[in-house]
Design a protein around this motif. Structure first.
Motif, PDB file in Angstrom:
ATOM      1  N   ARG A  13       0.783  -1.329  -0.132  1.00  0.00           N
ATOM      2  CA  ARG A  13       0.146   0.055   0.077  1.00  0.00           C
ATOM      3  C   ARG A  13       0.879   1.239  -0.009  1.00  0.00           C
ATOM      4  N   LEU A  14       0.349   2.512  -0.437  1.00  0.00           N
ATOM      5  CA  LEU A  14       0.954   3.650  -0.544  1.00  0.00           C
ATOM      6  C   LEU A  14       1.026   4.461   0.760  1.00  0.00           C
ATOM      7  N   TYR A  15       2.010   5.044   1.121  1.00  0.00           N
ATOM      8  CA  TYR A  15       2.331   5.747   2.280  1.00  0.00           C
ATOM      9  C   TYR A  15       2.693   7.161   1.728  1.00  0.00           C
ATOM     10  N   LEU A  16       1.909   8.144   1.927  1.00  0.00           N
ATOM     11  CA  LEU A  16       2.112   9.497   0.814  1.00  0.00           C
ATOM     12  C   LEU A  16       2.753  10.285   1.904  1.00  0.00           C
ATOM     13  N   ALA A  17       3.941  10.918   1.527  1.00  0.00           N
ATOM     14  CA  ALA A  17       4.641  12.130   2.157  1.00  0.00           C
ATOM     15  C   ALA A  17       4.175  13.431   1.617  1.00  0.00           C
ATOM     16  N   ALA A  26      -3.614  24.673   0.799  1.00  0.00           N
ATOM     17  CA  ALA A  26      -3.547  24.168  -0.624  1.00  0.00           C
ATOM     18  C   ALA A  26      -3.823  22.622  -0.657  1.00  0.00           C
ATOM     19  N   LEU A  27      -3.279  22.057   0.584  1.00  0.00           N
ATOM     20  CA  LEU A  27      -3.122  20.512   0.715  1.00  0.00           C
ATOM     21  C   LEU A  27      -4.738  20.089   0.940  1.00  0.00           C
ATOM     22  N   LEU A  28      -5.326  20.960   1.625  1.00  0.00           N
ATOM     23  CA  LEU A  28      -6.666  20.326   1.845  1.00  0.00           C
ATOM     24  C   LEU A  28      -7.590  20.521   0.435  1.00  0.00           C
ATOM     25  N   GLU A  29      -7.329  21.252  -0.413  1.00  0.00           N
ATOM     26  CA  GLU A  29      -7.778  21.351  -1.669  1.00  0.00           C
ATOM     27  C   GLU A  29      -7.653  20.098  -2.473  1.00  0.00           C
ATOM     28  N   SER A  30      -6.518  19.710  -2.443  1.00  0.00           N
ATOM     29  CA  SER A  30      -5.951  18.530  -3.247  1.00  0.00           C
ATOM     30  C   SER A  30      -6.075  17.060  -2.712  1.00  0.00           C
ATOM     31  N   LEU A  31      -6.140  17.080  -1.405  1.00  0.00           N
ATOM     32  CA  LEU A  31      -6.079  15.870  -0.660  1.00  0.00           C
ATOM     33  C   LEU A  31      -7.325  14.849  -0.948  1.00  0.00           C
ATOM     34  N   PRO A  32      -8.298  15.349  -0.767  1.00  0.00           N
ATOM     35  CA  PRO A  32      -9.632  14.404  -1.017  1.00  0.00           C
ATOM     36  C   PRO A  32      -9.515  13.685  -2.328  1.00  0.00           C
ATOM     37  N   LEU A  34      -6.762  12.885  -4.141  1.00  0.00           N
ATOM     38  CA  LEU A  34      -5.771  12.108  -4.010  1.00  0.00           C
ATOM     39  C   LEU A  34      -5.996  10.791  -3.434  1.00  0.00           C
ATOM     40  N   LEU A  35      -6.821  10.773  -2.145  1.00  0.00           N
ATOM     41  CA  LEU A  35      -7.109   9.867  -1.090  1.00  0.00           C
ATOM     42  C   LEU A  35      -8.149   9.200  -1.965  1.00  0.00           C
ATOM     43  N   ALA A  36      -8.832   9.369  -2.700  1.00  0.00           N
ATOM     44  CA  ALA A  36      -9.850   8.743  -3.496  1.00  0.00           C
ATOM     45  C   ALA A  36      -9.466   8.163  -4.795  1.00  0.00           C
ATOM     46  N   GLN A  37      -7.902   8.637  -5.114  1.00  0.00           N
ATOM     47  CA  GLN A  37      -7.435   8.122  -6.595  1.00  0.00           C
ATOM     48  C   GLN A  37      -6.889   6.889  -6.186  1.00  0.00           C
ATOM     49  N   ALA A  38      -6.303   6.644  -5.175  1.00  0.00           N
ATOM     50  CA  ALA A  38      -5.554   5.397  -4.659  1.00  0.00           C
ATOM     51  C   ALA A  38      -5.457   4.783  -3.555  1.00  0.00           C
ATOM     52  N   ASP A  39      -5.095   3.897  -3.196  1.00  0.00           N
ATOM     53  CA  ASP A  39      -5.074   3.005  -1.947  1.00  0.00           C
ATOM     54  C   ASP A  39      -4.020   3.654  -0.990  1.00  0.00           C
ATOM     55  N   ILE A  40      -4.261   4.647  -0.250  1.00  0.00           N
ATOM     56  CA  ILE A  40      -3.395   5.334   0.528  1.00  0.00           C
ATOM     57  C   ILE A  40      -3.546   4.798   2.020  1.00  0.00           C
ATOM     58  N   ALA A  41      -2.582   4.039   2.633  1.00  0.00           N
ATOM     59  CA  ALA A  41      -2.872   3.539   3.990  1.00  0.00           C
ATOM     60  C   ALA A  41      -2.501   4.900   5.030  1.00  0.00           C
ATOM     61  N   ALA A  42      -1.568   5.827   4.587  1.00  0.00           N
ATOM     62  CA  ALA A  42      -1.143   6.551   5.496  1.00  0.00           C
ATOM     63  C   ALA A  42      -0.549   8.032   4.949  1.00  0.00           C
ATOM     64  N   VAL A  43      -0.710   8.785   5.525  1.00  0.00           N
ATOM     65  CA  VAL A  43       0.010  10.387   5.146  1.00  0.00           C
ATOM     66  C   VAL A  43       0.864  10.639   6.250  1.00  0.00           C
ATOM     67  N   LEU A  44       2.142  11.129   5.721  1.00  0.00           N
ATOM     68  CA  LEU A  44       3.139  11.438   6.533  1.00  0.00           C
ATOM     69  C   LEU A  44       3.160  12.994   6.305  1.00  0.00           C
ATOM     70  N   LEU A  45       3.023  13.877   7.525  1.00  0.00           N
ATOM     71  CA  LEU A  45       2.735  15.331   7.170  1.00  0.00           C
ATOM     72  C   LEU A  45       4.245  15.704   7.684  1.00  0.00           C
ATOM     73  N   ARG A  46       4.549  16.639   6.708  1.00  0.00           N
ATOM     74  CA  ARG A  46       5.762  17.332   6.905  1.00  0.00           C
ATOM     75  C   ARG A  46       5.400  18.710   7.285  1.00  0.00           C
ATOM     76  N   LEU A  47       5.877  19.105   8.452  1.00  0.00           N
ATOM     77  CA  LEU A  47       5.482  20.352   9.031  1.00  0.00           C
ATOM     78  C   LEU A  47       6.623  21.316   8.945  1.00  0.00           C
ATOM     79  N   LYS A  48       6.323  22.684   8.519  1.00  0.00           N
ATOM     80  CA  LYS A  48       7.258  23.663   8.359  1.00  0.00           C
ATOM     81  C   LYS A  48       7.388  23.998  10.091  1.00  0.00           C
ATOM     82  N   ILE A  66      -8.050  13.490   6.150  1.00  0.00           N
ATOM     83  CA  ILE A  66      -7.128  12.195   5.937  1.00  0.00           C
ATOM     84  C   ILE A  66      -7.800  10.997   6.410  1.00  0.00           C
ATOM     85  N   GLN A  67      -7.929  11.306   7.998  1.00  0.00           N
ATOM     86  CA  GLN A  67      -8.572  10.056   8.577  1.00  0.00           C
ATOM     87  C   GLN A  67      -9.927   9.569   8.145  1.00  0.00           C
TER      88      GLN A  67
END
Length: 226
Positions: A13-17, A26-32, A34-48, A66-67
């Motif tokens: 399964r995919l783990y998306l960083a 911007a991420l909120l606009e694209s995430l839905p 992406l999460l519907a497009q593929a089998d993503i088990a987890a998202v790794l959030l890289r915070l500034k 995400i959840q």
């Protein structure tokens, strides 16, 4: 640490960083998509690294998207923000970071571990209670092992140990290599977001590459068993 039983292997399964995130909009606009497009088990959030209040607000803003899609949200480090932001766990880089994180995360949250330079480090992480081990991510100088070396480490771990192993892929071709080697998950990140065809298309292509690589290995295995 339990030894892995011999069994058929599900598709990795995919783990998306994410990219480095300060403003989550911007991420909120694209995430839905992406999460519907593929089998993503987890998202790794890289915070500034900004003030903690802003970082916690970013985690809280992204967590439901995400959840609610069935993926786990892990923070890249920042273990002290996991509970306060509503994340599911944290990814530690190295044994000492894992040791520091475990009292905060266990028993209810996920503790992943990368930065494992040797086989001994990998086994130590498993013995300490890491929920997965990651192989192949760049070090602090941006250097990483060869694709063959990463695949070899994944295959070694897959054959011997129970905790899941994750391969860090920088291209969709690498993702296929790591699926063939026995990765349980494939971590993808920068190349997904940078591709001119768009993140959704690149993610879909990467998942297809993983599916084909996995199917080829297990088709061969079934044929060899007769």
């Amino acid at each position: 640490m339990a030894v892995k039983p011999v069994s058929s292997r599900p598709q990795p399964r995919l783990y998306l960083a994410t990219p480095l995130v300060e403003d989550p909009q911007a991420l909120l606009e694209s995430l839905p998509q992406l999460l519907a497009q593929a089998d993503i088990a987890a998202v790794l959030l890289r915070l500034k690294l900004v003030d903690q209040r802003s970082m916690i607000s970013t985690v809280k803003a992204l967590a439901p998207a995400i959840q609610d899609a069935g993926a786990a949200l892990l923070l890249d480090g920042n273990v002290e923000l996991v509970a306060r932001g509503g994340a599911d766990g944290s990814h530690a880089r190295g044994i000492e970071a894992l040791k520091d994180a475990l009292p905060t995360l266990k028993p209810n949250r996920i503790a992943g571990c990368g930065g494992l330079k040797t086989r001994h480090d990998s086994m130590t992480a498993g013995e300490l209670g890491a929920d997965y081990v990651l192989f192949g991510e760049p070090d602090e100088r941006g250097q990483r092992p060869s694709v063959d070396a990463i695949a070899e480490r994944l295959q070694w771990w897959d054959e011997l140990f129970e905790p899941p192993c994750v391969g860090f892929a920088e291209t969709h071709e690498e993702a296929g290599e790591f699926a063939r080697a026995g990765a349980d998950f494939v971590l993808v990140g920068d190349f997904i977001w940078a591709d001119p065809h768009g993140a959704a298309a690149t993610l879909k292509q990467t998942e297809q590459t993983i599916r084909q690589a996995h199917a080829a290995v297990f088709a061969n295995a079934r044929a060899e068993r007769g």
